[in-house]
Design an enzyme around this catalytic site. Sequence first.
Site, PDB file in Angstrom:
ATOM      1  N   SER A   1      -3.772  -3.322  -4.539  1.00  0.00           N
ATOM      2  CA  SER A   1      -2.840  -2.965  -4.247  1.00  0.00           C
ATOM      3  C   SER A   1      -1.612  -4.038  -4.568  1.00  0.00           C
ATOM      4  CB  SER A   1      -2.174  -2.824  -3.068  1.00  0.00           C
ATOM      5  OG  SER A   1      -1.181  -1.960  -2.788  1.00  0.00           O
TER       6      SER A   1
ATOM      7  N   HIS B   1      -5.607   3.096  -4.345  1.00  0.00           N
ATOM      8  CA  HIS B   1      -5.232   3.700  -3.059  1.00  0.00           C
ATOM      9  C   HIS B   1      -5.932   5.318  -2.855  1.00  0.00           C
ATOM     10  CE1 HIS B   1      -2.519   0.932  -4.071  1.00  0.00           C
ATOM     11  NE2 HIS B   1      -2.002   0.585  -2.907  1.00  0.00           N
TER      12      HIS B   1
ATOM     13  N   GLU C   1      -3.000   2.147 -11.696  1.00  0.00           N
ATOM     14  CA  GLU C   1      -3.519   3.511 -10.608  1.00  0.00           C
ATOM     15  C   GLU C   1      -2.080   2.637  -9.790  1.00  0.00           C
ATOM     16  OE1 GLU C   1      -3.448   2.150  -6.652  1.00  0.00           O
ATOM     17  OE2 GLU C   1      -3.226   0.043  -7.564  1.00  0.00           O
TER      18      GLU C   1
END
Length: 316
Positions: A119, A287, A217
């Site tokens: 992330s 995620h 992502e």
Amino acid sequence: MDYRKGVALLAIRPKKLQKGDTVGVIAPASPPDLEKLQRALPFLGELGLNVKVGKHVESVNGYLAGKDEERIEDIHEMFADKEVKGIICAGGGFGTARIAARLDYELVKHNPKIFWGYSDVTFLHTAIHQKTDLVTFHGPMLSSDIGQEKVYELTKQSFKQLFTETTIEYTEEVSLLEVIHEGKVTGEIIGGNLSLLVSTLGTPFEVDTRGKILFMEDVDEEPYQVDRMLNQLKMAGKIEEAAGILVCDFNNCTPKKRKRSLTLDDVVADHIASAHKPAMKGFKIGHCSPQVAIPIGVRGTLDTNSKTFIVEPGIQ
């Protein structure tokens, strides 16, 4: 052997973990959910590891896990501590880009060890790899993932690659994969969260995709936002320079504000398929649950014919 800017380089793979080793836990971005963090810490014990929690993990400074100086201090102390063999991030959120320019990369380079997260941690992965050639790991975090009430076994198994030199073989036994553009390519793996990759552009840590397999992502971004970011990557030459592309999990990236919208598949086709690079989508990286962890900076092979993604071990 990897080739970057015409120079042959060897990635620095950190040493593998052994039972009884100590790992450090830090919060380099936003404050972690402390209840979930406490729920996750016993998992590290189950792996046979001792845990040293950074002194500022519980600090709060608005949306940041303490002041920039505090988060930098935790990172530096964990890399400098000879007892600590690996560093696991508690969670993501926001804030790593604020501290990237102030990290001591010579300290990191001379104390290579496992660094694990995803992330917002993408900015640190990119910065550390470019400044030190250290292999880092894009993988599930403690508060964000392991501390959830339900954790898939596959997510937990990702940590096993830190103990044994493991070649990851991602096939359709893990998730349904779809070919975006046919081809086979081998190259160094780079990537992570799309929003953070885009935020590196124009900085000293701008992501280098030349001849590499780029994976991406994201979460909670509408198709028009993904469109904007992919278009920026494309205009910066990052998609054209990549050797191959993995479109991983884009969790909850659906239209919300607009009645009329392109779909995520439309956006991917416009920007990825049109690049005519070997590319596939559907990877459970990001995620999502379950989540597969992969090392950044090692070589991988993407083969659309066999629908496989093979990744070399990230440790030695």
